[in-house]
Write a protein that holds these residues in place. Sequence first.
Motif, PDB file in Angstrom:
ATOM      1  N   LEU A  69       0.807  -1.223   0.000  1.00 16.29           N
ATOM      2  CA  LEU A  69       0.000   0.000   0.000  1.00 16.29           C
ATOM      3  C   LEU A  69       0.845   1.280   0.000  1.00 16.29           C
ATOM      4  O   LEU A  69       0.305   2.377  -0.028  1.00 16.29           O
ATOM      5  CB  LEU A  69      -0.938  -0.007   1.218  1.00 16.29           C
ATOM      6  N   LEU A  70       2.177   1.116   0.038  1.00 20.91           N
ATOM      7  CA  LEU A  70       3.032   2.319   0.045  1.00 20.91           C
ATOM      8  C   LEU A  70       3.643   2.507  -1.346  1.00 20.91           C
ATOM      9  O   LEU A  70       4.858   2.400  -1.530  1.00 20.91           O
ATOM     10  CB  LEU A  70       4.139   2.186   1.104  1.00 20.91           C
ATOM     11  N   THR A  71       2.807   2.792  -2.309  1.00 23.40           N
ATOM     12  CA  THR A  71       3.284   2.872  -3.697  1.00 23.40           C
ATOM     13  C   THR A  71       3.758   4.303  -4.036  1.00 23.40           C
ATOM     14  O   THR A  71       3.555   5.230  -3.256  1.00 23.40           O
ATOM     15  CB  THR A  71       2.159   2.463  -4.661  1.00 23.40           C
ATOM     16  N   GLY A  72       4.384   4.414  -5.202  1.00 26.77           N
ATOM     17  CA  GLY A  72       4.782   5.736  -5.707  1.00 26.77           C
ATOM     18  C   GLY A  72       6.046   6.290  -5.082  1.00 26.77           C
ATOM     19  O   GLY A  72       6.294   7.493  -5.136  1.00 26.77           O
ATOM     20  N   LYS A  73       6.860   5.413  -4.477  1.00 32.80           N
ATOM     21  CA  LYS A  73       8.098   5.881  -3.837  1.00 32.80           C
ATOM     22  C   LYS A  73       9.311   5.302  -4.560  1.00 32.80           C
ATOM     23  O   LYS A  73       9.207   4.290  -5.244  1.00 32.80           O
ATOM     24  CB  LYS A  73       8.141   5.421  -2.374  1.00 32.80           C
ATOM     25  N   LYS A  74      10.449   5.954  -4.341  1.00 41.56           N
ATOM     26  CA  LYS A  74      11.708   5.417  -4.864  1.00 41.56           C
ATOM     27  C   LYS A  74      12.646   5.213  -3.680  1.00 41.56           C
ATOM     28  O   LYS A  74      12.718   6.062  -2.789  1.00 41.56           O
ATOM     29  CB  LYS A  74      12.287   6.422  -5.874  1.00 41.56           C
ATOM     30  N   ALA A  75      13.339   4.079  -3.677  1.00 37.65           N
ATOM     31  CA  ALA A  75      14.267   3.797  -2.572  1.00 37.65           C
ATOM     32  C   ALA A  75      15.690   3.625  -3.092  1.00 37.65           C
ATOM     33  O   ALA A  75      15.909   3.094  -4.186  1.00 37.65           O
ATOM     34  CB  ALA A  75      13.823   2.545  -1.825  1.00 37.65           C
ATOM     35  N   TYR A  76      16.633   4.093  -2.302  1.00 35.17           N
ATOM     36  CA  TYR A  76      18.067   3.944  -2.589  1.00 35.17           C
ATOM     37  C   TYR A  76      18.699   3.270  -1.372  1.00 35.17           C
ATOM     38  O   TYR A  76      18.491   3.712  -0.238  1.00 35.17           O
ATOM     39  CB  TYR A  76      18.725   5.307  -2.803  1.00 35.17           C
ATOM     40  N   VAL A  77      19.469   2.220  -1.636  1.00 30.68           N
ATOM     41  CA  VAL A  77      20.072   1.465  -0.542  1.00 30.68           C
ATOM     42  C   VAL A  77      21.594   1.525  -0.677  1.00 30.68           C
ATOM     43  O   VAL A  77      22.136   1.238  -1.751  1.00 30.68           O
ATOM     44  CB  VAL A  77      19.598  -0.012  -0.572  1.00 30.68           C
ATOM     45  N   PHE A  78      22.273   1.899   0.402  1.00 32.47           N
ATOM     46  CA  PHE A  78      23.729   2.000   0.406  1.00 32.47           C
ATOM     47  C   PHE A  78      24.267   0.909   1.319  1.00 32.47           C
ATOM     48  O   PHE A  78      24.166   0.993   2.538  1.00 32.47           O
ATOM     49  CB  PHE A  78      24.149   3.416   0.830  1.00 32.47           C
ATOM     50  N   ALA A  79      24.782  -0.145   0.684  1.00 28.97           N
ATOM     51  CA  ALA A  79      25.157  -1.362   1.411  1.00 28.97           C
ATOM     52  C   ALA A  79      26.661  -1.402   1.635  1.00 28.97           C
ATOM     53  O   ALA A  79      27.437  -1.314   0.677  1.00 28.97           O
ATOM     54  CB  ALA A  79      24.714  -2.586   0.599  1.00 28.97           C
ATOM     55  N   ALA A  80      27.072  -1.516   2.900  1.00 28.96           N
ATOM     56  CA  ALA A  80      28.491  -1.588   3.254  1.00 28.96           C
ATOM     57  C   ALA A  80      28.796  -2.972   3.814  1.00 28.96           C
ATOM     58  O   ALA A  80      28.080  -3.466   4.690  1.00 28.96           O
ATOM     59  CB  ALA A  80      28.832  -0.515   4.287  1.00 28.96           C
ATOM     60  N   ARG A  81      29.866  -3.567   3.291  1.00 28.77           N
ATOM     61  CA  ARG A  81      30.246  -4.914   3.739  1.00 28.77           C
ATOM     62  C   ARG A  81      31.771  -5.030   3.868  1.00 28.77           C
ATOM     63  O   ARG A  81      32.502  -4.472   3.063  1.00 28.77           O
ATOM     64  CB  ARG A  81      29.833  -5.964   2.704  1.00 28.77           C
ATOM     65  N   GLY A  82      32.185  -5.855   4.815  1.00 29.08           N
ATOM     66  CA  GLY A  82      33.619  -6.118   4.954  1.00 29.08           C
ATOM     67  C   GLY A  82      34.136  -6.982   3.828  1.00 29.08           C
ATOM     68  O   GLY A  82      35.265  -6.823   3.351  1.00 29.08           O
ATOM     69  N   GLY A  83      33.326  -7.939   3.388  1.00 28.29           N
ATOM     70  CA  GLY A  83      33.727  -8.886   2.338  1.00 28.29           C
ATOM     71  C   GLY A  83      33.047  -8.572   1.020  1.00 28.29           C
ATOM     72  O   GLY A  83      32.556  -7.456   0.806  1.00 28.29           O
ATOM     73  N   LEU A  84      33.025  -9.581   0.136  1.00 28.27           N
ATOM     74  CA  LEU A  84      32.482  -9.411  -1.218  1.00 28.27           C
ATOM     75  C   LEU A  84      31.306 -10.367  -1.421  1.00 28.27           C
ATOM     76  O   LEU A  84      31.480 -11.588  -1.306  1.00 28.27           O
ATOM     77  CB  LEU A  84      33.575  -9.728  -2.259  1.00 28.27           C
ATOM     78  N   TYR A  85      30.148  -9.815  -1.694  1.00 30.97           N
ATOM     79  CA  TYR A  85      28.936 -10.642  -1.799  1.00 30.97           C
ATOM     80  C   TYR A  85      28.060 -10.287  -3.002  1.00 30.97           C
ATOM     81  O   TYR A  85      27.300 -11.118  -3.477  1.00 30.97           O
ATOM     82  CB  TYR A  85      28.049 -10.473  -0.553  1.00 30.97           C
ATOM     83  N   ALA A  86      28.087  -9.008  -3.428  1.00 33.75           N
ATOM     84  CA  ALA A  86      27.105  -8.537  -4.429  1.00 33.75           C
ATOM     85  C   ALA A  86      27.123  -9.423  -5.665  1.00 33.75           C
ATOM     86  O   ALA A  86      28.201  -9.773  -6.172  1.00 33.75           O
ATOM     87  CB  ALA A  86      27.395  -7.093  -4.822  1.00 33.75           C
ATOM     88  N   GLY A  87      25.946  -9.805  -6.116  1.00 35.29           N
ATOM     89  CA  GLY A  87      25.833 -10.617  -7.325  1.00 35.29           C
ATOM     90  C   GLY A  87      26.072 -12.094  -7.095  1.00 35.29           C
ATOM     91  O   GLY A  87      26.089 -12.870  -8.051  1.00 35.29           O
ATOM     92  N   THR A  88      26.274 -12.502  -5.834  1.00 37.06           N
ATOM     93  CA  THR A  88      26.461 -13.926  -5.536  1.00 37.06           C
ATOM     94  C   THR A  88      25.325 -14.410  -4.624  1.00 37.06           C
ATOM     95  O   THR A  88      24.676 -13.593  -3.951  1.00 37.06           O
ATOM     96  CB  THR A  88      27.810 -14.209  -4.816  1.00 37.06           C
ATOM     97  N   PRO A  89      25.109 -15.729  -4.566  1.00 34.21           N
ATOM     98  CA  PRO A  89      24.047 -16.249  -3.679  1.00 34.21           C
ATOM     99  C   PRO A  89      24.346 -15.993  -2.191  1.00 34.21           C
ATOM    100  O   PRO A  89      23.447 -16.123  -1.360  1.00 34.21           O
ATOM    101  CB  PRO A  89      24.048 -17.760  -3.964  1.00 34.21           C
ATOM    102  N   ARG A  90      25.580 -15.594  -1.868  1.00 29.79           N
ATOM    103  CA  ARG A  90      25.923 -15.325  -0.462  1.00 29.79           C
ATOM    104  C   ARG A  90      25.418 -13.949  -0.006  1.00 29.79           C
ATOM    105  O   ARG A  90      25.503 -13.620   1.171  1.00 29.79           O
ATOM    106  CB  ARG A  90      27.433 -15.438  -0.274  1.00 29.79           C
TER     107      ARG A  90
END
Length: 205
Positions: A128-149
């Motif tokens: 029910l919370l439509t019409g919004k845009k979200a930006y997420v800033f993800a910080a990690r010690g290791g490497l995960y983006a684009g992997t199943p981890r």
Amino acid sequence: MTLLQLNASIFSDAGQSSRLAGQFVAGRKAADPDLHVVVRDLSRDPLPHLTAERFQAFLAKPESRSGVQRAIVAESDALIDELRAADTIVLGLPMYNFGIPSQLKAYFDHVARAGVTFRYTDKGPVGLLTGKKAYVFAARGGLYAGTPRDTETAYVREFLGFLGITDVEFVYAEGLAISEASKQASLSKAAGAIADLNAFDRLAA
Ligand SMILES: Cc1cc2nc3c(=O)[nH]c(=O)nc-3n(C[C@H](O)[C@H](O)[C@H](O)COP(=O)(O)O)c2cc1C
């Protein structure tokens, strides 16, 4: 226009995810001085874990709620009103022990309310919370983006989508614990992505 910045780092403003979110928001504010920015620091103002007592307060009919239940619902309602009022959501998202911070999970548990932020239909749940845009800033010690981890990206996308927030952009700063060089390279790459996002959205506006 209103922007809600949610910082989930246990280090509050000093967390890398909060800093990246802050950089992005500063760019937005520079481009639009009238932008109304609300910052919620989930570590400085932590929410309690969801309990059966709290969940039952959400489910109880308004007229039959006790005083304690009314206070519980009022806390959740205030968070939802703040979220509903925002056109843009900015989330600083650390990874702790392979997942999202428990402070953020507690927040999610307080804004997911049947009949308020989502509802069930014959065709499944509808946000029910439509019409919004979200930006997420993800910080990690290791490497995960684009992997199943990467347990965070799909989960946060799923959760926000469940509430109707389907337009979600992620920026990653990874490898922050690998070496100083890796950290600096990753932070400057994220800073470049933030500058690009702000420039692109300015052109699109
Ligand atoms: C308690 C704790 C647990 C962490 N667990 C992980 C982890 O599971 N995987 C990882 O890549 N980094 C891990 N890190 C490193 C953080 O992801 C990294 O420090 C990141 O900058 C955290 O975001 P923040 O600076 O905004 O708090 C952990 C850091 C802390 C303090």
